[in-house]
Design a protein around this motif. Sequence first.
Motif, PDB file in Angstrom:
ATOM      1  N   ILE A 183       0.866  -1.174   0.000  1.00  0.00           N
ATOM      2  CA  ILE A 183       0.000   0.000   0.000  1.00  0.00           C
ATOM      3  C   ILE A 183       0.901   1.222   0.000  1.00  0.00           C
ATOM      4  O   ILE A 183       1.797   1.337   0.846  1.00  0.00           O
ATOM      5  CB  ILE A 183      -0.926   0.038   1.226  1.00  0.00           C
ATOM      6  N   SER A 184       0.673   2.150  -0.931  1.00  0.00           N
ATOM      7  CA  SER A 184       1.469   3.369  -0.981  1.00  0.00           C
ATOM      8  C   SER A 184       0.572   4.591  -0.905  1.00  0.00           C
ATOM      9  O   SER A 184      -0.484   4.642  -1.540  1.00  0.00           O
ATOM     10  CB  SER A 184       2.323   3.423  -2.250  1.00  0.00           C
ATOM     11  N   ILE A 185       1.007   5.566  -0.114  1.00  0.00           N
ATOM     12  CA  ILE A 185       0.286   6.826   0.056  1.00  0.00           C
ATOM     13  C   ILE A 185       1.302   7.932  -0.200  1.00  0.00           C
ATOM     14  O   ILE A 185       2.233   8.116   0.587  1.00  0.00           O
ATOM     15  CB  ILE A 185      -0.298   6.959   1.477  1.00  0.00           C
ATOM     16  N   PHE A 186       1.151   8.651  -1.313  1.00  0.00           N
ATOM     17  CA  PHE A 186       2.192   9.628  -1.636  1.00  0.00           C
ATOM     18  C   PHE A 186       1.688  10.740  -2.539  1.00  0.00           C
ATOM     19  O   PHE A 186       0.568  10.714  -3.038  1.00  0.00           O
ATOM     20  CB  PHE A 186       3.424   8.932  -2.221  1.00  0.00           C
ATOM     21  N   THR A 187       2.544  11.752  -2.676  1.00  0.00           N
ATOM     22  CA  THR A 187       2.280  12.971  -3.447  1.00  0.00           C
ATOM     23  C   THR A 187       1.022  13.670  -2.916  1.00  0.00           C
ATOM     24  O   THR A 187      -0.011  13.748  -3.581  1.00  0.00           O
ATOM     25  CB  THR A 187       2.170  12.688  -4.955  1.00  0.00           C
ATOM     26  N   ASN A 188       1.146  14.180  -1.678  1.00  0.00           N
ATOM     27  CA  ASN A 188       0.094  14.999  -1.056  1.00  0.00           C
ATOM     28  C   ASN A 188      -1.238  14.266  -0.950  1.00  0.00           C
ATOM     29  O   ASN A 188      -2.308  14.848  -1.172  1.00  0.00           O
ATOM     30  CB  ASN A 188      -0.085  16.306  -1.840  1.00  0.00           C
ATOM     31  N   SER A 189      -1.186  13.008  -0.594  1.00  0.00           N
ATOM     32  CA  SER A 189      -2.390  12.191  -0.461  1.00  0.00           C
ATOM     33  C   SER A 189      -2.620  11.822   1.002  1.00  0.00           C
ATOM     34  O   SER A 189      -1.722  11.952   1.839  1.00  0.00           O
ATOM     35  CB  SER A 189      -2.283  10.934  -1.322  1.00  0.00           C
ATOM     36  N   SER A 190      -3.822  11.326   1.300  1.00  0.00           N
ATOM     37  CA  SER A 190      -4.133  11.003   2.687  1.00  0.00           C
ATOM     38  C   SER A 190      -5.055   9.797   2.785  1.00  0.00           C
ATOM     39  O   SER A 190      -5.928   9.586   1.942  1.00  0.00           O
ATOM     40  CB  SER A 190      -4.785  12.198   3.386  1.00  0.00           C
ATOM     41  N   ILE A 211       3.767  -1.107   3.650  1.00  0.00           N
ATOM     42  CA  ILE A 211       2.979   0.121   3.680  1.00  0.00           C
ATOM     43  C   ILE A 211       3.945   1.297   3.653  1.00  0.00           C
ATOM     44  O   ILE A 211       4.829   1.407   4.508  1.00  0.00           O
ATOM     45  CB  ILE A 211       2.079   0.211   4.926  1.00  0.00           C
ATOM     46  N   LEU A 212       3.800   2.175   2.666  1.00  0.00           N
ATOM     47  CA  LEU A 212       4.659   3.346   2.523  1.00  0.00           C
ATOM     48  C   LEU A 212       3.814   4.608   2.633  1.00  0.00           C
ATOM     49  O   LEU A 212       2.807   4.762   1.934  1.00  0.00           O
ATOM     50  CB  LEU A 212       5.356   3.335   1.162  1.00  0.00           C
ATOM     51  N   VAL A 213       4.223   5.525   3.512  1.00  0.00           N
ATOM     52  CA  VAL A 213       3.607   6.848   3.610  1.00  0.00           C
ATOM     53  C   VAL A 213       4.718   7.873   3.404  1.00  0.00           C
ATOM     54  O   VAL A 213       5.630   7.987   4.241  1.00  0.00           O
ATOM     55  CB  VAL A 213       2.919   7.077   4.968  1.00  0.00           C
ATOM     56  N   GLU A 214       4.656   8.601   2.287  1.00  0.00           N
ATOM     57  CA  GLU A 214       5.656   9.623   2.027  1.00  0.00           C
ATOM     58  C   GLU A 214       5.517  10.778   3.011  1.00  0.00           C
ATOM     59  O   GLU A 214       4.455  11.015   3.588  1.00  0.00           O
ATOM     60  CB  GLU A 214       5.509  10.159   0.592  1.00  0.00           C
ATOM     61  N   THR A 215       6.599  11.547   3.183  1.00  0.00           N
ATOM     62  CA  THR A 215       6.603  12.628   4.155  1.00  0.00           C
ATOM     63  C   THR A 215       5.601  13.729   3.817  1.00  0.00           C
ATOM     64  O   THR A 215       5.150  14.450   4.698  1.00  0.00           O
ATOM     65  CB  THR A 215       8.007  13.235   4.269  1.00  0.00           C
ATOM     66  N   ASN A 216       5.241  13.880   2.548  1.00  0.00           N
ATOM     67  CA  ASN A 216       4.274  14.916   2.179  1.00  0.00           C
ATOM     68  C   ASN A 216       2.835  14.382   2.131  1.00  0.00           C
ATOM     69  O   ASN A 216       1.929  15.065   1.655  1.00  0.00           O
ATOM     70  CB  ASN A 216       4.627  15.549   0.827  1.00  0.00           C
ATOM     71  N   SER A 218      -0.175  11.581   4.384  1.00  0.00           N
ATOM     72  CA  SER A 218      -0.529  11.286   5.769  1.00  0.00           C
ATOM     73  C   SER A 218      -1.364  10.040   5.906  1.00  0.00           C
ATOM     74  O   SER A 218      -2.144   9.688   5.013  1.00  0.00           O
ATOM     75  CB  SER A 218      -1.279  12.476   6.382  1.00  0.00           C
ATOM     76  N   LEU A 219      -1.209   9.369   7.041  1.00  0.00           N
ATOM     77  CA  LEU A 219      -2.034   8.245   7.454  1.00  0.00           C
ATOM     78  C   LEU A 219      -2.538   8.549   8.857  1.00  0.00           C
ATOM     79  O   LEU A 219      -1.754   8.765   9.786  1.00  0.00           O
ATOM     80  CB  LEU A 219      -1.229   6.943   7.453  1.00  0.00           C
TER      81      LEU A 219
END
Length: 221
Positions: A183-190, A211-216, A218-219
């Motif tokens: 699961i990836s959450i990235f590029t200003n996503s939530s 599970i990856l959540v980029e710094t920009n 949120s989870l």
Amino acid sequence: MIKSKSCVVSVCLLSSMIHSTMVNANEIKNQNLSNPSGTTIHSNWHTVLLNSGGPYTINNAGTITVTQSSGINAQVETDVTNTGTVEVLYNSSNSGRGIQAYQATGTSSFTNSGIVKVTGSGWYNAAIMANDSNLSTIENKGSLVSTAYNRSNGISVYNGASVEKIINSGDISSTAVTNARGISIFTNSSVNEIQNTGTISSIGTDNTADILVETNSSLGA
């Protein structure tokens, strides 16, 4: 071409005197769809395309296949329930999405208790993707499988997308040489919440994450 706004595929095939289980039109476009078990719908590009009107309901108990791009591409509010198979068939440098919300208006939901599968040797495949769209729920009770050379995703929440809840009680599998993500959450996503009682696996030689959540992005609330 199927012209009715709401259609059970087997009935439409009979009325058109097409006796094959394969629909050879380019796409099912801007209509509700109930695809029964034993019926295959195939096209070379966006087998099911929903880009105006709506909201729509897509129920697939059969098989939806596409040569490239996406099996189901929703650009308006759409509720998708898959108990059958959605598969991107190609093996090339292009990216593929099994079920995708792409810059969709409204709030959609995707539920899978069947199989969604994308394989290829290129970049950035995803079994399910939310791209610049709002979804209330992405739920997997079946199997999500993605394979790519680089950037393979079981579920991708991308490019400003927002998902209230991801629920997984099935299997999510992602394989890539580099950047395999369950699961990836990235590029200003939530994503507000992830509930997992199933299996999430990422297989690769470099930069893998279940599970990856980029710094920009949120989870959590």
